[in-house]
Design a protein around this motif. Structure first.
Motif, PDB file in Angstrom:
ATOM      1  N   LYS A   1      23.311  89.928  67.830  1.00  0.00           N
ATOM      2  CA  LYS A   1      24.595  90.333  67.255  1.00  0.00           C
ATOM      3  C   LYS A   1      24.483  91.652  66.494  1.00  0.00           C
ATOM      4  O   LYS A   1      25.475  92.103  65.902  1.00  0.00           O
ATOM      5  CB  LYS A   1      25.114  89.238  66.311  1.00  0.00           C
ATOM      6  CG  LYS A   1      25.412  87.914  67.007  1.00  0.00           C
ATOM      7  CD  LYS A   1      25.918  86.889  66.009  1.00  0.00           C
ATOM      8  CE  LYS A   1      26.222  85.551  66.677  1.00  0.00           C
ATOM      9  NZ  LYS A   1      26.703  84.545  65.694  1.00  0.00           N
ATOM     10  N   GLY A   2      23.318  92.260  66.501  1.00  0.00           N
ATOM     11  CA  GLY A   2      23.131  93.526  65.798  1.00  0.00           C
ATOM     12  C   GLY A   2      22.807  93.390  64.331  1.00  0.00           C
ATOM     13  O   GLY A   2      22.752  94.398  63.612  1.00  0.00           O
ATOM     14  N   SER A   3      22.565  92.160  63.858  1.00  0.00           N
ATOM     15  CA  SER A   3      22.261  91.945  62.439  1.00  0.00           C
ATOM     16  C   SER A   3      20.800  92.282  62.157  1.00  0.00           C
ATOM     17  O   SER A   3      19.912  91.935  62.949  1.00  0.00           O
ATOM     18  CB  SER A   3      22.530  90.487  62.056  1.00  0.00           C
ATOM     19  OG  SER A   3      23.882  90.154  62.297  1.00  0.00           O
TER      20      SER A   3
ATOM     21  N   PRO B   1      16.966  94.348  65.401  1.00  0.00           N
ATOM     22  CA  PRO B   1      18.156  93.538  65.124  1.00  0.00           C
ATOM     23  C   PRO B   1      18.321  92.415  66.143  1.00  0.00           C
ATOM     24  O   PRO B   1      17.851  92.509  67.280  1.00  0.00           O
ATOM     25  CB  PRO B   1      19.302  94.554  65.215  1.00  0.00           C
ATOM     26  CG  PRO B   1      18.658  95.872  64.943  1.00  0.00           C
ATOM     27  CD  PRO B   1      17.281  95.777  65.537  1.00  0.00           C
ATOM     28  N   ASP B   2      19.016  91.342  65.728  1.00  0.00           N
ATOM     29  CA  ASP B   2      19.221  90.223  66.643  1.00  0.00           C
ATOM     30  C   ASP B   2      20.305  90.558  67.667  1.00  0.00           C
ATOM     31  O   ASP B   2      20.809  91.692  67.713  1.00  0.00           O
ATOM     32  CB  ASP B   2      19.571  88.952  65.865  1.00  0.00           C
ATOM     33  CG  ASP B   2      20.870  89.058  65.080  1.00  0.00           C
ATOM     34  OD1 ASP B   2      21.677  89.985  65.349  1.00  0.00           O
ATOM     35  OD2 ASP B   2      21.086  88.211  64.191  1.00  0.00           O
TER      36      ASP B   2
END
Length: 550
Positions: free
Chosen positions: A277-279, A274-275
């Protein structure tokens, strides 16, 4: 006469270049006149404001004199603009009408319209019909354009049958251009694809430096005639044109039958970490189909089934070039991740496939035409086809699409091209060809120099933004210097092992919709594009892919 599609395309481009040059010169004149006409108005408005603001009589007099001078200048430019006349329509709008007539003047004559028949006679012949007491009616002198075309005819003539004249003089024939030259519609006869023998004869007589030397001499005189015949009346059906559309609109309107569903087993799903931001970041890759790179794609399937890709990382991101992923310790003895058993080893010969394996009709016609062009050129010149045709594409003599993939060919072999989003196999120096354990995706301008030097195994069809936006590598050639810079790869699975994966389909490259889409990419003209490009490179025609509902 009937030139091959490939040579006709060359001639069309040369005509278009000459026409576009004339249009650009005229356009520059119009732009200069337009600017000159607008300038006095703005200056007059400023001077009027100054007159209102000043109380000095001498200043007002000077301003008024300046306004009078500007008005005179404006009148001069209005007169110049009137002399410029109207700009001619783009070559594309005039092209069809002109070549419709050149293809077969008898069509215009056969319509029976008196104006059309008069026009045909005026454009075909420079003089009146001549009658000889001993020989009967003789063919009049032809105009320059048809004298030029005479060197390209196939020699297929017939007598223009007389109506009311006796006797019939069979020995003297009026030329009729019966074969469908320049006519590449679905209904036109297409026997003998390629280059007619008469082209060889004509060029042999006139060429010392290659088959296009004669064409080069003949085109400058022919272009003005072509442009001058644009007013030839044609049937209403021939004048009808499809409404202007963008490439995206054409793709959106493509019927369901023009789309080819991609089998889930041909999709490779790569989940990056994930990036910030947690996406989640998911990348979907379509593996290439037969006859290309099947040894490598077979290895990739085995690697994915063995979960070998899980836990490796993106190790390189080079700006305007590639994103590469693999085992970070793959080059370190004793630390490299063991590969599963059963992987194949391929030779560099498998970077390409036999051209005979091509199935796309348009691509096969191009390859066949190239073979005939090469044969013809060997008889009239010592120039190789590559010397003449290479300017069409710097990397290959023929380009096209095979089963949805952009490909190139030299008529003997065929290979997939490196375009944006292409996925290939990382390797060491030759003779190593890589196993498929190390892959890369193109994130910059198409590096076509890699064609035939590395195995192409697929293309990114979803999630490209996650790869192209990764931080660039800080080391040589874009490799990351530290482990912290790398992006981990959480998992790689084949599509049939991913329950929540949507379906995907690509627009068939053999469909009418794709042909319209490709033509619009080459010659777009709408509210934004005012000048059609006149051509498009292989990698500037990305094959449309769309997600399907779950």
């Amino acid at each position: 006469m009937r030139p091959s599609k490939s040579l006709f395309d060359v001639a069309r481009l040369m005509f278009a270049d000459a026409s576009d040059q004339q249009t650009r010169i005229a356009s520059h004149g119009w732009e200069a006149a337009k600017r000159a006409l607008l300038k006095p108005d703005s200056e007059v408005a400023k001077l009027l404001d100054l007159i209102v603001d000043t109380s000095s009589n001498s200043a007002i007099s000077a301003y008024e004199q300046r306004i009078a001078k500007l008005e005179r200048e404006k009148l001069v430019w209005q007169e110049k603009s009137a002399k410029l006349g109207k700009l001619k329509p783009p070559f594309g709008e005039m092209f069809g009408h002109t070549l419709w007539f050149l293809a077969n003047p008898s069509k215009l004559w056969g319509n029976g319209d008196i104006i059309g028949r008069e026009t045909a006679l005026h454009v075909l012949f420079s003089g009146h019909l001549i009658y000889s007491r001993n020989e009967g009616f003789r063919t009049p002198e032809t105009t320059k354009v048809f004298k030029a075309l005479e060197g390209l005819k196939t020699g297929n003539f017939r007598m223009a049958e007389r109506e009311g004249f006796e006797p019939s003089i069979r020995g003297y024939r009026i030329h009729t251009f019966q074969a469908c030259a320049f006519d590449h519609s679905a209904t036109a006869p297409h026997s003998g694809e390629g280059v007619p023998l008469a082209w060889v004869t004509g060029f042999r007589k006139r060429s010392e430096h290659g088959i296009f030397a004669y064409m080069h001499k003949f085109l400058p005189g022919l272009v003005p005639v072509l442009l001058g015949t644009s007013a030839i009346p044609v049937p209403a059906a021939a004048q009808e044109q499809a409404p202007l559309q963008t490439p995206d609109q054409i793709v959106a309107a493509a019927p369901a039958a023009d789309w080819v569903r991609i089998a889930p087993s041909d999709l490779m799903v790569m989940n990056l970490a994930p990036d910030a931001k947690g996406s989640p970041r998911r990348v979907v890759i379509q593996l290439i189909s037969k006859p290309f790179s099947q040894g490598w794609t077979g290895n990739i399937r085995k690697l994915a089934a063995a979960r070998w890709f899980d836990g490796i990382a993106v190790v390189r991101v080079q700006d305007n070039y590639v994103v590469q992923w693999g085992d970070p310790d793959g080059e370190v003895p004793g630390k490299a991740k063991p590969l599963p058993d059963g992987l194949r080893t391929m030779s560099g010969l498998e970077y390409t496939a036999d051209a005979a394996s091509a199935t796309d009709p348009a691509l096969r016609r191009k390859i066949a035409a190239l073979e005939k062009v090469a044969g013809m050129m060997s008889k009239v010149s010592d120039m190789a086809p590559a010397e003449v045709l290479r300017s069409r594409d710097p990397y290959a003599l023929v380009t096209g699409f095979e089963a949805g993939w952009p490909v190139a060919s030299d008529s003997a072999r065929i290979w997939p091209a490196h375009c944006y989003g292409t996925v290939g196999v990382g390797r060491n120096l030759s003779p190593d060809t890589g196993t498929g354990a190390e892959l890369y995706a193109v994130i910059g301008q198409a590096p076509r120099q890699l064609d035939r030097n590395i195995a192409v195994v697929g293309r990114v069809i979803a999630g490209m933004e996650y790869l192209s936006s990764l931080p660039r590598g800080t080391g040589e050639m874009g490799f990351y210097k530290t482990p912290e810079e790398r992006t981990p790869i959480v998992s790689v699975r084949m599509g049939n092992d991913v329950p929540d994966l949507p379906g995907y389909a690509y627009l068939s490259t053999a469909s009418k919709s794709f042909r319209a889409y490709m033509e619009k990419r080459a010659n777009r003209k709408d509210d934004f594009y005012i000048q059609p490009a006149g051509g498009v490179s292989l990698c500037n025609v990305p094959v449309p892919v769309r997600a399907l509902p779950l």
